[in-house]
Design an enzyme around this catalytic site. Structure first.
Site, mmCIF file in Angstrom:
data_model
loop_
_atom_site.group_PDB
_atom_site.id
_atom_site.type_symbol
_atom_site.label_atom_id
_atom_site.label_comp_id
_atom_site.label_asym_id
_atom_site.label_seq_id
_atom_site.Cartn_x
_atom_site.Cartn_y
_atom_site.Cartn_z
ATOM 1 N N ASP A 103 -51.743 49.040 33.186
ATOM 2 C CA ASP A 103 -50.323 49.315 33.427
ATOM 3 C C ASP A 103 -49.533 48.075 33.038
ATOM 4 O O ASP A 103 -49.326 47.167 33.840
ATOM 5 C CB ASP A 103 -50.097 49.697 34.888
ATOM 6 C CG ASP A 103 -48.752 50.397 35.065
ATOM 7 O OD1 ASP A 103 -47.972 50.472 34.092
ATOM 8 O OD2 ASP A 103 -48.482 50.877 36.185
ATOM 9 N N VAL A 104 -49.128 48.046 31.771
ATOM 10 C CA VAL A 104 -48.483 46.847 31.223
ATOM 11 C C VAL A 104 -47.044 47.124 30.794
ATOM 12 O O VAL A 104 -46.255 46.206 30.636
ATOM 13 C CB VAL A 104 -49.307 46.262 30.053
ATOM 14 C CG1 VAL A 104 -50.728 45.914 30.516
ATOM 15 C CG2 VAL A 104 -49.363 47.197 28.845
ATOM 16 N N LYS A 105 -46.701 48.378 30.562
ATOM 17 C CA LYS A 105 -45.333 48.798 30.211
ATOM 18 C C LYS A 105 -44.714 47.897 29.143
ATOM 19 O O LYS A 105 -43.534 47.546 29.232
ATOM 20 C CB LYS A 105 -44.451 48.847 31.459
ATOM 21 C CG LYS A 105 -44.912 49.883 32.508
ATOM 22 C CD LYS A 105 -43.899 50.054 33.634
ATOM 23 C CE LYS A 105 -44.301 51.104 34.655
ATOM 24 N NZ LYS A 105 -45.476 50.765 35.476
ATOM 25 N N ARG A 106 -45.476 47.537 28.127
ATOM 26 C CA ARG A 106 -44.961 46.648 27.100
ATOM 27 C C ARG A 106 -44.000 47.376 26.159
ATOM 28 O O ARG A 106 -44.065 48.605 26.017
ATOM 29 C CB ARG A 106 -46.101 46.036 26.286
ATOM 30 C CG ARG A 106 -47.032 45.139 27.092
ATOM 31 C CD ARG A 106 -46.293 43.949 27.673
ATOM 32 N NE ARG A 106 -47.177 42.913 28.192
ATOM 33 C CZ ARG A 106 -47.491 42.744 29.482
ATOM 34 N NH1 ARG A 106 -47.007 43.547 30.405
ATOM 35 N NH2 ARG A 106 -48.282 41.757 29.850
ATOM 36 N N THR A 137 -49.938 51.692 29.377
ATOM 37 C CA THR A 137 -48.591 52.254 29.487
ATOM 38 C C THR A 137 -47.651 51.465 28.573
ATOM 39 O O THR A 137 -47.806 50.245 28.417
ATOM 40 C CB THR A 137 -48.069 52.185 30.935
ATOM 41 O OG1 THR A 137 -48.114 50.827 31.382
ATOM 42 C CG2 THR A 137 -48.919 53.035 31.863
#
Lengths: 303, 303
Positions: A103-106, A137
């Site tokens: 879950d890094v939402k880059r 993500t």
């Protein structure tokens, strides 16, 4: 095997769609791991405590659920030692037979997005493949061009993506619900396009979407709008969504979605005075599996 | 002194608004640092080469420009050694008198955003303050709630933010230009609100905005829409924007914006056969300063 099929196999094998979010909030860790929040402890000592805790959580999750989702922020907080802890945890989850969704939402422009895709999914030459994620993500604000490098990695191998379509936070309306079609609907349509070339034998794509389970009406609409898109549903448990809410995210037979719970599983001990934390975590996870596993034929007599 | 005033002082002191983007694309580093792209090199060896290169770039930037902007993706690519390199580079930039804007483009829900704000701006107790950034870039897709933890950090100290409002990539229209007002305009209005409590003595806020210089018409409109917002303008140089384009982002007297150049400065040697890379980088930076410094009274006879 492409990610979509690996995911499908993992859900079939475990008989439930539960995803354990590895969000090691330092201040919430059980007392055994208090070094994580000791202001006098070095970051390496804190990271060691976080790692020990998460390895125990992985031990609870192993064989019970298809996947775990480590949250990068809590590792980045710990600097280089946190980056090492991230890799140790990802490797341990793989060794335990779990898929790992980072879950890094880059989000970034093309050439920089490519560096992120390499960092989390593909690795530099010679890097340890088991320390890489199976999926990550990503935040789509910068458009298709910023997603393409991740799609390229997915097309080359076994990796997957979850694009933020509608987040579970109370303020997600502010930008995501604006316009007609709404921004979330526009992003959903893009997710369908991005995922078309990456549909597996199971009929689902390796390009998924994050849709908050806290908005059941919208979840049902977005599920219909993205019929071959695996969903990642945050918001179950601590954020307030229950089994009836997340039901709108599934296809027939309980397929097509993972339901995440982080705090309600990891820190279940906080509501169970006198119960050892690991027992509380295992029981919370088993309750979640029982609440969500039935459509997949999960036996509720286990545990 | 709040970030807005620290930034203003740095721009006055150097007499130009130039920002050097530290984007160490491994394959573009000068031959002296070829270990960075050697497939046989460990990540630690690659990170050491990246660090050596960026310390030399910082040596060129020191005293010439107000700030540098390291790009997180290229450090994350190198794992724990990259996280260490990030801190070494941030510390070196501070030691050289430069402000550091961490280009991390993070986004997450409240409690996780707080962990990112701690990681990059505030630090855990006992952490080295000079290895923390002065400001970071953030992605606002999740709404005000996701920005609030960063604003809280800014309100407590000397830190700043740059919110993605309109990015410089060719495909940024896809979501950002949709609607009326457009998504970018809505975000811009939010940036103004978020920044109101954080206006410094210079009259500008510590809450800035990233607006691509590749879209001069929109840049002028967004400049007018956010009159007290410091802008960060990517797209100069390698991405095609020139001095006339970025001019739309400034207030009177050349104030109110930083102009970023990454590849055109770092890898200037690639268009200068026979010229040592550091000379090429210094000359490219001096040319940028000459092109952009005049409104601030920068002497063009220096160097």
């Amino acid at each position: 095997m492409i990610y979509a099929d690996r995911l499908e196999a993992a859900v079939r094998r475990t008989g439930n769609p539960c995803l354990v979010g590895l969000d090691p909030h330092l201040e919430l860790l059980p007392p055994e791991f208090a070094a994580a929040r000791d202001p006098a402890a070095s970051r390496a000592e804190r990271a060691a405590a976080v790692t020990s805790f998460l390895l125990e959580v992985i031990d609870v999750a192993a064989g019970r659920v298809p996947a775990v989702k480590p949250q990068s922020a809590f590792f980045e907080l710990l600097g280089p030692a946190g980056a090492q802890a991230w890799e140790t945890v990802v490797e341990a989850a793989h060794a335990a037979g779990l898929l790992v969704i980072g879950d890094v939402k880059r989000s970034d422009i093309g050439s920089t997005a490519a560096a992120y895709a390499t960092a989390f999914l593909e690795g530099l030459p010679g890097s340890n493949p088991s320390a890489l994620c199976d999926a990550v993500t990503v935040n789509p604000l910068l458009g298709s061009e910023s997603i393409q490098p991740f799609l390229d990695v997915c097309a080359r191998g076994e990796k997957g993506l979850y694009v933020l379509v509608r987040t579970s936070n109370p303020g997600s309306d502010e930008f995501q619900a604006q316009g007609s079609p709404s921004l979330s609907e526009r992003i959903a349509d893009a997710v369908v396009r991005w995922g078309e070339p990456l549909v597996g034998e199971c009929g689902m794509s390796s390009v998924g979407a994050v849709v908050g389970a806290t908005l059941p009406g919208e979840l049902a609409e977005l599920r219909a709008r993205m019929p071959r898109t695996p969903l990642l549903l945050p918001g179950y448990g601590a954020q307030g969504a229950g089994a009836a809410d997340v039901a709108h995210g599934f296809l027939d037979g309980g397929r097509g979605a993972l339901v995440n719970s982080s705090r309600a599983v990891l820190f279940a001990y906080r509501n169970r005075p006198g119960v050892p934390w690991k027992d509380a975590t295992r029981e919370a996870l088993e309750a979640m599996i029982e609440a969500l596993g039935a459509p997949l034929g999960q036996s509720t007599g286990s545990g």
